[in-house]
Motif scaffolding. Sequence first.
Motif, PDB file in Angstrom:
ATOM      1  N   GLU A 193       8.625  -0.922  -4.063  1.00 43.21           N
ATOM      2  CA  GLU A 193       8.038  -1.794  -5.086  1.00 43.21           C
ATOM      3  C   GLU A 193       8.351  -3.271  -4.850  1.00 43.21           C
ATOM      4  O   GLU A 193       9.489  -3.650  -4.594  1.00 43.21           O
ATOM      5  CB  GLU A 193       8.604  -1.382  -6.462  1.00 43.21           C
ATOM      6  CG  GLU A 193       8.268  -2.359  -7.558  1.00 43.21           C
ATOM      7  CD  GLU A 193       8.888  -1.992  -8.911  1.00 43.21           C
ATOM      8  OE1 GLU A 193       9.321  -0.843  -9.095  1.00 43.21           O
ATOM      9  OE2 GLU A 193       8.913  -2.882  -9.776  1.00 43.21           O
ATOM     10  N   ILE A 194       7.304  -4.112  -4.972  1.00 44.49           N
ATOM     11  CA  ILE A 194       7.547  -5.556  -5.009  1.00 44.49           C
ATOM     12  C   ILE A 194       7.157  -6.140  -6.372  1.00 44.49           C
ATOM     13  O   ILE A 194       7.655  -7.172  -6.776  1.00 44.49           O
ATOM     14  CB  ILE A 194       6.829  -6.323  -3.869  1.00 44.49           C
ATOM     15  CG1 ILE A 194       5.342  -5.967  -3.795  1.00 44.49           C
ATOM     16  CG2 ILE A 194       7.512  -6.072  -2.536  1.00 44.49           C
ATOM     17  CD1 ILE A 194       4.574  -6.813  -2.762  1.00 44.49           C
ATOM     18  N   GLU A 195       6.253  -5.446  -7.053  1.00 45.77           N
ATOM     19  CA  GLU A 195       5.826  -5.922  -8.377  1.00 45.77           C
ATOM     20  C   GLU A 195       5.438  -4.731  -9.228  1.00 45.77           C
ATOM     21  O   GLU A 195       4.882  -3.751  -8.718  1.00 45.77           O
ATOM     22  CB  GLU A 195       4.632  -6.884  -8.216  1.00 45.77           C
ATOM     23  CG  GLU A 195       3.991  -7.275  -9.532  1.00 45.77           C
ATOM     24  CD  GLU A 195       3.139  -8.549  -9.447  1.00 45.77           C
ATOM     25  OE1 GLU A 195       3.097  -9.195  -8.373  1.00 45.77           O
ATOM     26  OE2 GLU A 195       2.518  -8.888 -10.473  1.00 45.77           O
ATOM     27  N   GLY A 196       5.726  -4.837 -10.519  1.00 46.93           N
ATOM     28  CA  GLY A 196       5.336  -3.778 -11.446  1.00 46.93           C
ATOM     29  C   GLY A 196       4.320  -4.318 -12.445  1.00 46.93           C
ATOM     30  O   GLY A 196       4.439  -5.454 -12.902  1.00 46.93           O
TER      31      GLY A 196
ATOM     32  N   PHE B 204      19.104 -12.149  -8.742  1.00 48.73           N
ATOM     33  CA  PHE B 204      17.798 -12.322  -8.092  1.00 48.73           C
ATOM     34  C   PHE B 204      16.899 -13.148  -8.991  1.00 48.73           C
ATOM     35  O   PHE B 204      17.342 -13.628 -10.042  1.00 48.73           O
ATOM     36  CB  PHE B 204      17.174 -10.962  -7.751  1.00 48.73           C
ATOM     37  CG  PHE B 204      17.030 -10.027  -8.922  1.00 48.73           C
ATOM     38  CD1 PHE B 204      18.110  -9.272  -9.362  1.00 48.73           C
ATOM     39  CD2 PHE B 204      15.830  -9.903  -9.594  1.00 48.73           C
ATOM     40  CE1 PHE B 204      17.989  -8.414 -10.450  1.00 48.73           C
ATOM     41  CE2 PHE B 204      15.692  -9.041 -10.680  1.00 48.73           C
ATOM     42  CZ  PHE B 204      16.776  -8.296 -11.107  1.00 48.73           C
TER      43      PHE B 204
ATOM     44  N   GLN C 171      13.014 -13.600 -10.821  1.00 50.88           N
ATOM     45  CA  GLN C 171      11.779 -12.907 -11.196  1.00 50.88           C
ATOM     46  C   GLN C 171      10.669 -13.894 -11.538  1.00 50.88           C
ATOM     47  O   GLN C 171      10.936 -15.029 -11.935  1.00 50.88           O
ATOM     48  CB  GLN C 171      12.028 -12.021 -12.425  1.00 50.88           C
ATOM     49  CG  GLN C 171      12.898 -10.819 -12.135  1.00 50.88           C
ATOM     50  CD  GLN C 171      12.976  -9.890 -13.332  1.00 50.88           C
ATOM     51  OE1 GLN C 171      13.222 -10.332 -14.451  1.00 50.88           O
ATOM     52  NE2 GLN C 171      12.773  -8.601 -13.109  1.00 50.88           N
TER      53      GLN C 171
ATOM     54  N   MET D 175      19.214  -6.913  -4.987  1.00 54.81           N
ATOM     55  CA  MET D 175      20.385  -7.778  -5.146  1.00 54.81           C
ATOM     56  C   MET D 175      20.929  -7.652  -6.560  1.00 54.81           C
ATOM     57  O   MET D 175      20.304  -7.052  -7.431  1.00 54.81           O
ATOM     58  CB  MET D 175      19.993  -9.230  -4.894  1.00 54.81           C
ATOM     59  CG  MET D 175      19.318  -9.436  -3.553  1.00 54.81           C
ATOM     60  SD  MET D 175      19.385 -11.137  -3.016  1.00 54.81           S
ATOM     61  CE  MET D 175      18.150 -11.846  -4.049  1.00 54.81           C
TER      62      MET D 175
ATOM     63  N   ARG E 164      12.042 -10.278  -3.250  1.00 49.58           N
ATOM     64  CA  ARG E 164      11.317  -9.180  -2.589  1.00 49.58           C
ATOM     65  C   ARG E 164      10.023  -9.679  -1.972  1.00 49.58           C
ATOM     66  O   ARG E 164       9.627  -9.246  -0.899  1.00 49.58           O
ATOM     67  CB  ARG E 164      11.008  -8.073  -3.599  1.00 49.58           C
ATOM     68  CG  ARG E 164      12.246  -7.279  -3.937  1.00 49.58           C
ATOM     69  CD  ARG E 164      11.899  -6.070  -4.757  1.00 49.58           C
ATOM     70  NE  ARG E 164      13.139  -5.446  -5.209  1.00 49.58           N
ATOM     71  CZ  ARG E 164      13.198  -4.374  -5.968  1.00 49.58           C
ATOM     72  NH1 ARG E 164      12.084  -3.790  -6.364  1.00 49.58           N
ATOM     73  NH2 ARG E 164      14.362  -3.868  -6.328  1.00 49.58           N
TER      74      ARG E 164
ATOM     75  N   ALA F  89       7.149  -9.571 -10.999  1.00 51.23           N
ATOM     76  CA  ALA F  89       7.380  -9.624  -9.540  1.00 51.23           C
ATOM     77  C   ALA F  89       8.735 -10.244  -9.254  1.00 51.23           C
ATOM     78  O   ALA F  89       9.268 -11.005 -10.063  1.00 51.23           O
ATOM     79  CB  ALA F  89       6.284 -10.444  -8.878  1.00 51.23           C
TER      80      ALA F  89
HETATM   81  P1  ATP Z   1      13.638  -0.789  -8.778  1.00 46.91           P
HETATM   82  O1  ATP Z   1      13.031   0.518  -9.229  1.00 46.91           O
HETATM   83  O2  ATP Z   1      13.364  -1.128  -7.364  1.00 46.91           O
HETATM   84  O3  ATP Z   1      15.065  -0.954  -9.183  1.00 46.91           O
HETATM   85  P2  ATP Z   1      12.621  -1.878 -11.177  1.00 46.91           P
HETATM   86  O4  ATP Z   1      11.464  -0.957 -11.470  1.00 46.91           O
HETATM   87  O5  ATP Z   1      13.896  -1.687 -11.896  1.00 46.91           O
HETATM   88  O6  ATP Z   1      12.886  -1.926  -9.613  1.00 46.91           O
HETATM   89  P3  ATP Z   1      11.564  -4.022 -12.689  1.00 46.91           P
HETATM   90  O7  ATP Z   1      12.556  -3.864 -13.756  1.00 46.91           O
HETATM   91  O8  ATP Z   1      10.167  -3.561 -12.938  1.00 46.91           O
HETATM   92  O9  ATP Z   1      12.124  -3.356 -11.356  1.00 46.91           O
HETATM   93  O10 ATP Z   1      11.589  -5.523 -12.194  1.00 46.91           O
HETATM   94  C1  ATP Z   1      10.426  -6.204 -11.798  1.00 46.91           C
HETATM   95  C2  ATP Z   1      10.550  -6.786 -10.420  1.00 46.91           C
HETATM   96  O11 ATP Z   1      11.768  -7.516 -10.301  1.00 46.91           O
HETATM   97  C3  ATP Z   1      10.585  -5.759  -9.311  1.00 46.91           C
HETATM   98  O12 ATP Z   1       9.281  -5.381  -8.922  1.00 46.91           O
HETATM   99  C4  ATP Z   1      11.280  -6.524  -8.218  1.00 46.91           C
HETATM  100  O13 ATP Z   1      10.366  -7.324  -7.486  1.00 46.91           O
HETATM  101  C5  ATP Z   1      12.253  -7.415  -8.969  1.00 46.91           C
HETATM  102  N1  ATP Z   1      13.588  -6.800  -8.952  1.00 46.91           N
HETATM  103  C6  ATP Z   1      14.072  -5.859  -9.796  1.00 46.91           C
HETATM  104  N2  ATP Z   1      15.336  -5.550  -9.487  1.00 46.91           N
HETATM  105  C7  ATP Z   1      15.661  -6.303  -8.409  1.00 46.91           C
HETATM  106  C8  ATP Z   1      16.833  -6.442  -7.611  1.00 46.91           C
HETATM  107  N3  ATP Z   1      17.928  -5.747  -7.882  1.00 46.91           N
HETATM  108  N4  ATP Z   1      16.824  -7.310  -6.575  1.00 46.91           N
HETATM  109  C9  ATP Z   1      15.711  -8.046  -6.292  1.00 46.91           C
HETATM  110  N5  ATP Z   1      14.583  -7.961  -7.011  1.00 46.91           N
HETATM  111  C10 ATP Z   1      14.546  -7.107  -8.059  1.00 46.91           C
END
Ligand code: ATP
Length: 445
Positions: free
Chosen positions: A265-268, A196, A198, A193, A312, A308
């Motif tokens: 990915e749901i969490e990093g 969102f 976090q 989205m 997601r 997280a």
């Molecule tokens: P992706 O590669 O899927 O864009 P990201 O590696 O950029 O994700 P992070 O920056 O590590 O994501 O963000 C941490 C967490 O925040 C993600 O694991 C996810 O659960 C959530 N998140 C990130 N971007 C979005 C988004 N656009 N919509 C919903 N949740 C998100």
Amino acid sequence: MEKEKNLEKIVSLCKRRGFVFPGSEIYGGLAGIYDYGPLGVELSMNVKNAWRREMFRLHENIFELDSSILMQKRVWQASGHTSAGFTDPLRECKKCHHRFRADHLTEQGIDKCPDCGGDLTEPKRFNLLVETHLGPVQDDSSLVYLRGETAQGIYVNYNNVKISQSASLPFGIGQIGKAFRNEITPGHFIYRMREFEQMEQQYFIKPSEADKYFEQWKEERLHWYLDLGIKKENLRLRPHVTGELAHYAKAAVDIEYNFPFGWHEIEGIHNRGDWDLSRHSEYSGQDLSEIDTGTGKRFYPYVIETSAGVDRLTLAFIVDAYEEVIGGRTTTTQSIKEIEVVLKLDHRLSPVKIAVLPLSKKEPLVNMAKDIASKLRKNWNVQYDDTASIGKRYRRQDEIGTPFCISVDFESIDDKKVTVRDRDTMKQERMEIGKLEIYIAEKLK
Ligand code: ATP
């Protein structure tokens, strides 16, 4: 029992039963924006509360913060979000969402995603941060960003939390809050989205302990999902390969869920090294370093981040709990030919815990049932429903994951007993009204 899952069915259930609605729907929607309905608020709140409990109640050295969405522009310069590397023209893979510098792809004559072969978007000068202006004049000086991640609010408050809470390494700071990103290709419902939420936690440590805590947080976070009922076979850890690591990261692993649209990915979990505190020290002029009591030398703490997304996770919990029973589970009613849906959510996550269902709309059953509902409501989220046949009402509750249905029938008037039906086993137990609270408290413990 046959199981079938696909995203459209989940989206339709979410809309129909009031979990998630498209944003600004009556005006035709807004890409990448969704609203949570009454049941979605409950479910996502339960997800957040489970995370808060885990982080802040079960760890005495992790502190909670609620920092603002709007911060000084300098914060995003220090973090690197507004520097050249983040605003170069990029092309994003429509399939795996990896982004590539458009100039690099052109140089190498590549027109498909180098990672998965998927189609690429047109090049876009891309700054993920959503911009707005503070104050009456809209110029460069009033430009601010809606935060692209909650983590930066934690770093800028590092000293505030440390000093006010008398914290010393290792300790963590976590927070739940909205984040905004101008995603090129939002999609997969609430998975990607532009607005969102976090749940991020930054664990500050001595550099020598980075590997140990990275491993520890990987285990702890994985365990959290399993404990809340996510099926083991639908979860996996995916370490980032060297070329994939963010420029500041020393190591990173994604917790991925097996969504109907693939593993994502749901969490990093990231070892961010000393990038964050050293950069904010440099840009703010405030010293965020620590002293090594052994050597007397100053150092910047390393950060292990667990990051997280509420949305997601909420989607993953719904998908994982969703079961279809073809032909129906109910053998006592006539309407058993359709597909029945059961949302087998962990009790802690279920938006409604108990439904109270009188067998007839007539007195004195209605009064009796309403009385039971209002007593139970003091402790749990309870729905009272006296519409439609009892079979239909059971199915409605199964579909939203309500663990217990209490039916009040004509015999209840004489024997002061009701029937409690368990969502998963469908077992029905007759019990005294006076014992309901203890019984349910025990079951929902
Ligand atoms: P992706 O590669 O899927 O864009 P990201 O590696 O950029 O994700 P992070 O920056 O590590 O994501 O963000 C941490 C967490 O925040 C993600 O694991 C996810 O659960 C959530 N998140 C990130 N971007 C979005 C988004 N656009 N919509 C919903 N949740 C998100």
